[in-house]
Design a protein around this motif. Structure first.
Motif, PDB file in Angstrom:
ATOM      1  N   CYS A   1      55.846 169.087  39.589  1.00  0.00           N
ATOM      2  CA  CYS A   1      55.083 170.058  38.506  1.00  0.00           C
ATOM      3  C   CYS A   1      56.177 170.344  37.754  1.00  0.00           C
ATOM      4  CB  CYS A   1      53.935 169.482  39.066  1.00  0.00           C
ATOM      5  SG  CYS A   1      52.917 168.502  39.379  1.00  0.00           S
ATOM      6  N   LEU A   2      55.760 171.130  36.415  1.00  0.00           N
ATOM      7  CA  LEU A   2      56.117 172.422  36.361  1.00  0.00           C
ATOM      8  C   LEU A   2      55.249 173.044  35.819  1.00  0.00           C
ATOM      9  CD1 LEU A   2      58.383 173.485  34.444  1.00  0.00           C
ATOM     10  CD2 LEU A   2      58.407 172.469  32.698  1.00  0.00           C
ATOM     11  N   ILE A   3      55.432 174.496  36.010  1.00  0.00           N
ATOM     12  CA  ILE A   3      53.884 175.473  35.566  1.00  0.00           C
ATOM     13  C   ILE A   3      54.712 176.214  34.304  1.00  0.00           C
ATOM     14  CG2 ILE A   3      53.396 177.561  36.390  1.00  0.00           C
ATOM     15  CD1 ILE A   3      52.628 176.560  38.683  1.00  0.00           C
ATOM     16  N   LEU A   4      54.065 176.518  33.087  1.00  0.00           N
ATOM     17  CA  LEU A   4      54.710 177.936  32.332  1.00  0.00           C
ATOM     18  C   LEU A   4      54.111 178.978  32.228  1.00  0.00           C
ATOM     19  CD1 LEU A   4      55.687 174.938  29.067  1.00  0.00           C
ATOM     20  CD2 LEU A   4      56.830 175.555  31.015  1.00  0.00           C
ATOM     21  N   SER A   5      54.445 180.460  32.662  1.00  0.00           N
ATOM     22  CA  SER A   5      53.835 180.600  33.131  1.00  0.00           C
ATOM     23  C   SER A   5      53.738 182.432  31.905  1.00  0.00           C
ATOM     24  CB  SER A   5      54.062 181.052  34.303  1.00  0.00           C
ATOM     25  OG  SER A   5      54.132 182.603  34.584  1.00  0.00           O
ATOM     26  N   ASP A   6      53.286 183.022  31.620  1.00  0.00           N
ATOM     27  CA  ASP A   6      53.749 183.924  30.241  1.00  0.00           C
ATOM     28  C   ASP A   6      53.720 184.641  31.414  1.00  0.00           C
ATOM     29  OD1 ASP A   6      52.790 186.493  29.672  1.00  0.00           O
ATOM     30  OD2 ASP A   6      52.252 184.749  28.067  1.00  0.00           O
ATOM     31  N   GLU A   7      55.122 186.005  30.997  1.00  0.00           N
ATOM     32  CA  GLU A   7      55.892 186.812  31.241  1.00  0.00           C
ATOM     33  C   GLU A   7      54.487 188.133  32.330  1.00  0.00           C
ATOM     34  OE1 GLU A   7      59.794 189.277  29.358  1.00  0.00           O
ATOM     35  OE2 GLU A   7      57.212 189.257  28.254  1.00  0.00           O
ATOM     36  N   LEU A   8      53.645 187.622  31.956  1.00  0.00           N
ATOM     37  CA  LEU A   8      52.919 189.444  32.362  1.00  0.00           C
ATOM     38  C   LEU A   8      51.644 189.225  32.959  1.00  0.00           C
ATOM     39  CD1 LEU A   8      53.545 191.251  29.380  1.00  0.00           C
ATOM     40  CD2 LEU A   8      54.076 192.206  31.261  1.00  0.00           C
ATOM     41  N   ASN A   9      52.074 187.541  33.469  1.00  0.00           N
ATOM     42  CA  ASN A   9      50.444 187.261  34.077  1.00  0.00           C
ATOM     43  C   ASN A   9      50.146 188.309  35.711  1.00  0.00           C
ATOM     44  OD1 ASN A   9      49.249 185.265  32.980  1.00  0.00           O
ATOM     45  ND2 ASN A   9      51.072 183.341  33.989  1.00  0.00           N
ATOM     46  N   HIS A  10      49.079 187.888  36.273  1.00  0.00           N
ATOM     47  CA  HIS A  10      49.143 188.835  37.308  1.00  0.00           C
ATOM     48  C   HIS A  10      49.665 188.355  38.033  1.00  0.00           C
ATOM     49  CE1 HIS A  10      46.111 190.896  39.747  1.00  0.00           C
ATOM     50  NE2 HIS A  10      46.149 191.367  39.399  1.00  0.00           N
TER      51      HIS A  10
ATOM     52  N   PHE B   1      57.641 182.211  29.317  1.00  0.00           N
ATOM     53  CA  PHE B   1      58.290 181.798  28.351  1.00  0.00           C
ATOM     54  C   PHE B   1      57.119 183.425  27.725  1.00  0.00           C
ATOM     55  CE2 PHE B   1      53.690 181.837  26.492  1.00  0.00           C
ATOM     56  CZ  PHE B   1      52.538 181.348  27.817  1.00  0.00           C
ATOM     57  N   LYS B   2      57.684 184.160  27.048  1.00  0.00           N
ATOM     58  CA  LYS B   2      57.983 185.649  26.291  1.00  0.00           C
ATOM     59  C   LYS B   2      56.102 185.429  26.119  1.00  0.00           C
ATOM     60  CE  LYS B   2      62.191 186.106  24.335  1.00  0.00           C
ATOM     61  NZ  LYS B   2      62.527 185.463  23.991  1.00  0.00           N
ATOM     62  N   HIS B   3      55.998 187.385  26.817  1.00  0.00           N
ATOM     63  CA  HIS B   3      54.541 187.212  26.519  1.00  0.00           C
ATOM     64  C   HIS B   3      54.062 187.164  25.064  1.00  0.00           C
ATOM     65  CE1 HIS B   3      50.919 189.381  26.799  1.00  0.00           C
ATOM     66  NE2 HIS B   3      51.105 189.999  25.994  1.00  0.00           N
ATOM     67  N   ASN B   4      52.730 186.035  24.612  1.00  0.00           N
ATOM     68  CA  ASN B   4      51.976 185.629  23.935  1.00  0.00           C
ATOM     69  C   ASN B   4      52.660 184.748  22.745  1.00  0.00           C
ATOM     70  OD1 ASN B   4      49.283 185.342  24.235  1.00  0.00           O
ATOM     71  ND2 ASN B   4      48.815 187.404  23.012  1.00  0.00           N
ATOM     72  N   ASN B   5      54.329 184.256  22.676  1.00  0.00           N
ATOM     73  CA  ASN B   5      55.014 183.889  21.725  1.00  0.00           C
ATOM     74  C   ASN B   5      55.594 182.423  22.228  1.00  0.00           C
ATOM     75  OD1 ASN B   5      57.335 183.816  20.275  1.00  0.00           O
ATOM     76  ND2 ASN B   5      58.455 185.015  20.658  1.00  0.00           N
ATOM     77  N   MET B   6      54.325 181.856  20.832  1.00  0.00           N
ATOM     78  CA  MET B   6      53.699 180.591  20.792  1.00  0.00           C
ATOM     79  C   MET B   6      55.098 180.296  20.443  1.00  0.00           C
ATOM     80  SD  MET B   6      51.637 180.179  21.584  1.00  0.00           S
ATOM     81  CE  MET B   6      51.083 181.451  22.769  1.00  0.00           C
TER      82      MET B   6
ATOM     83  N   GLU C   1      56.444 176.505  22.923  1.00  0.00           N
ATOM     84  CA  GLU C   1      57.045 175.521  22.430  1.00  0.00           C
ATOM     85  C   GLU C   1      58.404 175.498  22.904  1.00  0.00           C
ATOM     86  OE1 GLU C   1      56.563 175.013  18.491  1.00  0.00           O
ATOM     87  OE2 GLU C   1      55.875 172.311  18.767  1.00  0.00           O
ATOM     88  N   LYS C   2      59.113 176.022  21.976  1.00  0.00           N
ATOM     89  CA  LYS C   2      61.004 175.648  22.872  1.00  0.00           C
ATOM     90  C   LYS C   2      61.299 175.107  24.341  1.00  0.00           C
ATOM     91  CE  LYS C   2      65.009 177.188  23.520  1.00  0.00           C
ATOM     92  NZ  LYS C   2      65.608 177.374  24.161  1.00  0.00           N
ATOM     93  N   LEU C   3      60.091 176.098  24.615  1.00  0.00           N
ATOM     94  CA  LEU C   3      60.050 175.510  27.120  1.00  0.00           C
ATOM     95  C   LEU C   3      59.390 174.097  27.261  1.00  0.00           C
ATOM     96  CD1 LEU C   3      59.256 178.382  28.911  1.00  0.00           C
ATOM     97  CD2 LEU C   3      61.756 177.501  28.431  1.00  0.00           C
ATOM     98  N   LEU C   4      58.517 173.463  26.474  1.00  0.00           N
ATOM     99  CA  LEU C   4      57.678 172.296  26.574  1.00  0.00           C
ATOM    100  C   LEU C   4      58.635 171.732  25.618  1.00  0.00           C
ATOM    101  CD1 LEU C   4      54.143 172.897  25.248  1.00  0.00           C
ATOM    102  CD2 LEU C   4      54.619 171.933  27.573  1.00  0.00           C
TER     103      LEU C   4
END
Lengths: 88, 528
Positions: free
Chosen positions: B224-233, B250-255, B259-262
């Protein structure tokens, strides 16, 4: 920036203002968190470095400035002198 | 003054009413993260450099036994083993954290509501040991507790019902949920949480951190793939790593980054075999507590639907604190709660209790480590959650819940606006009750904490490793229990300390300073 907020702070006399400036120096360099003997070491090293800079500039800067002025006046003002000497 | 403008970068201020996704937002999304002024960054690095040099000096003295060593070391017999305490984190802890550690771990001796009492502590050997003078500092305004709706109180209906339940059920449960620890109170609470969020069912655990770290491995695994925000806890990062799936950040809050990663994930599939991913899980938080930013939920949901991914939303700080009805970031943006696949939150912040919940199916009851092995929640805590949730929903017959949600929103907007006008650099979204104020220099971290406590205000200051090394900050958490007087007093003290420590770094001043002089605006609220 320092002067603008200093005006807001209502300093009563010069001593308080100088104490506040010293406090800013402690905060900006990070010395504020150190123990007193470490503060003294840093202050003495910095003070001696600044003293050496002042002494060196006092002794050598006039000599260098004079030599520089001679060099530049030799470039621009020197040509008329030498042609006059040749003619004479 | 001119040199500052020469040195500074321009600030970065983003208003996204009509982004490329058109009319997804029903209100303006205003977030700002002002750039660090160049001079301040250079001075901060210089300060850290000087402190590092002194750190090496002290380590040298400790190594050669010229000075007594107070901190943990390896034993004599283990000197030839791989060293344990030589990495940068331990160096930082020994030489910087210890010197200013009186700003943290301060003992509280009252309920941490809008005002609290602290035990006064003194240290005679530069913070290696503390002793208590015996005095209690009273009525310290509390700007550090996660008490968004003001439910951390020892009087009122919540506290009374929790006391009654303690009389009936006791405090300890002495079993796990699967065995004998499943009280009727737990069932009632879970149904209530499900109703509160507008979902089919919910499940509660004793610890918010454990909810994340133990449930993500149950949902995703290898392949499976997890796409996680840069600044997650840390709890989300830990859960993602424990699961064994591939993690991409992916970069913080950067859509655009998301999208590029998806797109890459769907086009290329798994790394070597190029088979399609079994599941793609996007992990985001509602409010990021170190930045004060709010996730761009409508855009994430649009992306998720388009690329057929799942969404895991951690509403630790936003549940109860955002939205007109207090239902969190889903309510704030007005999106359908069925679009978010897994919603997770905690009870610690807005409900005044402890623990976490997750909204999902029966699968987790048998497959999650936290559900199977952890002791169940204590009955008074459960009762506190039930009462506070009913209060927010308005089911106890009063309007206290609505009032508090409204009061919190008002307090947040007021406090942020005033701090901005004073000239501090504040990060984050204008509606977020978590307000980080930048300090930058290492000495100012300790100085700010101490000066605020001298003036009877308790704040939380944060430095490395919770934030990047030059971006240390003070984090204020606004509560519905703060009255306007308390906020005004706090603001005037913050302004005074800001002038004393030179913290007003911001480049832009708001327009009203042209209409009224800056000084009059600030000092007319002081009442001492």
């Amino acid at each position: 920036m320092i002067c603008a907020s200093a005006c807001k702070m209502n300093f009563k006399n010069l001593r308080e203002y100088l104490a506040w400036l010293y406090y800013q120096y402690l905060l900006i360099t990070g010395i504020y968190v150190l123990e007193p003997w470490e503060k003294s070491i840093f202050n003495s090293i910095l003070f001696s470095a600044i003293a050496m800079v002042i002494y060196t500039s006092y002794v050598f800067v006039p000599i260098h400035v004079r030599l520089a002025l001679e060099f530049f006046s030799g470039l621009f003002g020197g040509q008329p002198e030498s042609t006059m000497a040749l003619m004479n | 003054m001119l040199s500052e403008y020469l040195f500074s970068f321009s600030f970065w201020f983003q208003v996204n009413v009509a982004s490329q996704y058109g009319t997804l937002y029903n209100r303006p999304f205003v977030e700002s993260f002002e750039e660090t002024p160049m001079l301040v960054a250079v001075l901060t690095y210089m300060g850290y450099g000087i402190l590092t040099i002194f750190g090496y000096l002290r380590d040298f003295l400790r190594h050669w036994k010229i000075e007594k060593c107070h901190i943990a070391r390896e034993k004599e017999e283990q000197k030839d083993f791989v060293p344990l305490y030589q990495d940068f984190e331990n160096f930082y802890t020994r030489n910087l954290y210890m010197r200013i550690r009186d700003s943290w771990n301060r003992p509280i001796c009252s309920v941490p509501g809008a005002k609290m009492d602290l035990l006064e502590q003194a240290s005679h050997d530069f913070n290696w040991t503390f002793e208590y003078t015996g005095r209690i500092v009273q009525d310290v305004i509390n700007l550090g507790s996660y008490n968004y709706l003001g439910f951390a109180e020892n009087t009122g209906p919540c506290a009374d019902s929790a006391a009654e339940v303690t009389m009936k059920y006791g405090v300890g449960v002495a079993s796990t949920r699967q065995e004998i620890g499943n009280l009727e109170k737990h069932e009632e609470m879970e149904k209530l949480v499900a109703r509160f969020l507008g979902v089919e069912s919910a499940m509660a655990f004793g610890m918010g951190f454990a909810t994340n770290s133990m449930n993500i491995p149950a949902l995703v695994g290898k392949g499976c793939l997890i796409l996680s925000d840069e600044l997650n806890h840390t709890s989300l990062v830990l859960g993602a790593r424990l699961s064994g799936s591939t993690i991409r950040v992916f970069k913080h809050n950067n859509m655009q980054s998301l999208e590029k990663l998806l797109r890459d994930a769907i086009v290329h599939g798994q790394p070597r075999t190029h088979r399609p991913w079994k599941k793609i899980l996007i992990v985001v938080e509602g409010i990021y507590s170190m930045e004060g930013s709010i996730v761009r939920l409508p855009e994430v949901i649009a992306l998720k639907k388009r690329y057929r991914a799942y969404l895991y939303l951690d509403e630790a700080h936003s549940i109860g604190a955002l939205g007109p009805r207090g239902r969190g970031v889903v309510d704030y943006f007005g999106v359908d709660s069925h679009d978010v696949d897994v919603m997770m939150g905690t009870f610690t912040k807005s409900f005044g209790a402890a623990g976490g919940y997750i909204e999902l199916i029966e699968y987790l009851r048998s497959h999650s480590h936290s559900a199977v092995y952890a002791t169940s929640m204590s009955p008074p805590v459960v009762e506190q959650i039930i009462t506070s949730m009913k209060c927010i929903m308005g089911e106890d017959g009063t309007t206290i819940g609505c009032e508090r949600v409204r009061q919190l929103a008002e307090n947040t907007v007021y406090f942020r606006k005033r701090l901005r006008k004073m000239g501090f650099i504040i990060y984050g979204n204008k509606d977020s009750p978590v307000i980080p104020m930048m300090l930058y220099m290492p000495a100012k971290i300790g100085a700010f904490g101490r000066e605020m406590l001298k003036r009877n205000i308790g704040v939380v200051v944060v430095g490395f490793p919770a934030t990047p090394i030059i971006e240390s900050r003070a984090r204020f958490c606004i509560s519905a229990a703060h009255t306007k007087d308390m906020l005004d007093r706090a603001l005037s003290v913050i302004s005074e300390v800001g002038d004393l420590l030179q913290l007003k770094y911001s480049r832009r001043r708001m327009q009203p300073s042209l209409v009224r002089p800056f000084d009059n605006n600030m000092y007319e609220d002081i009442d001492d």
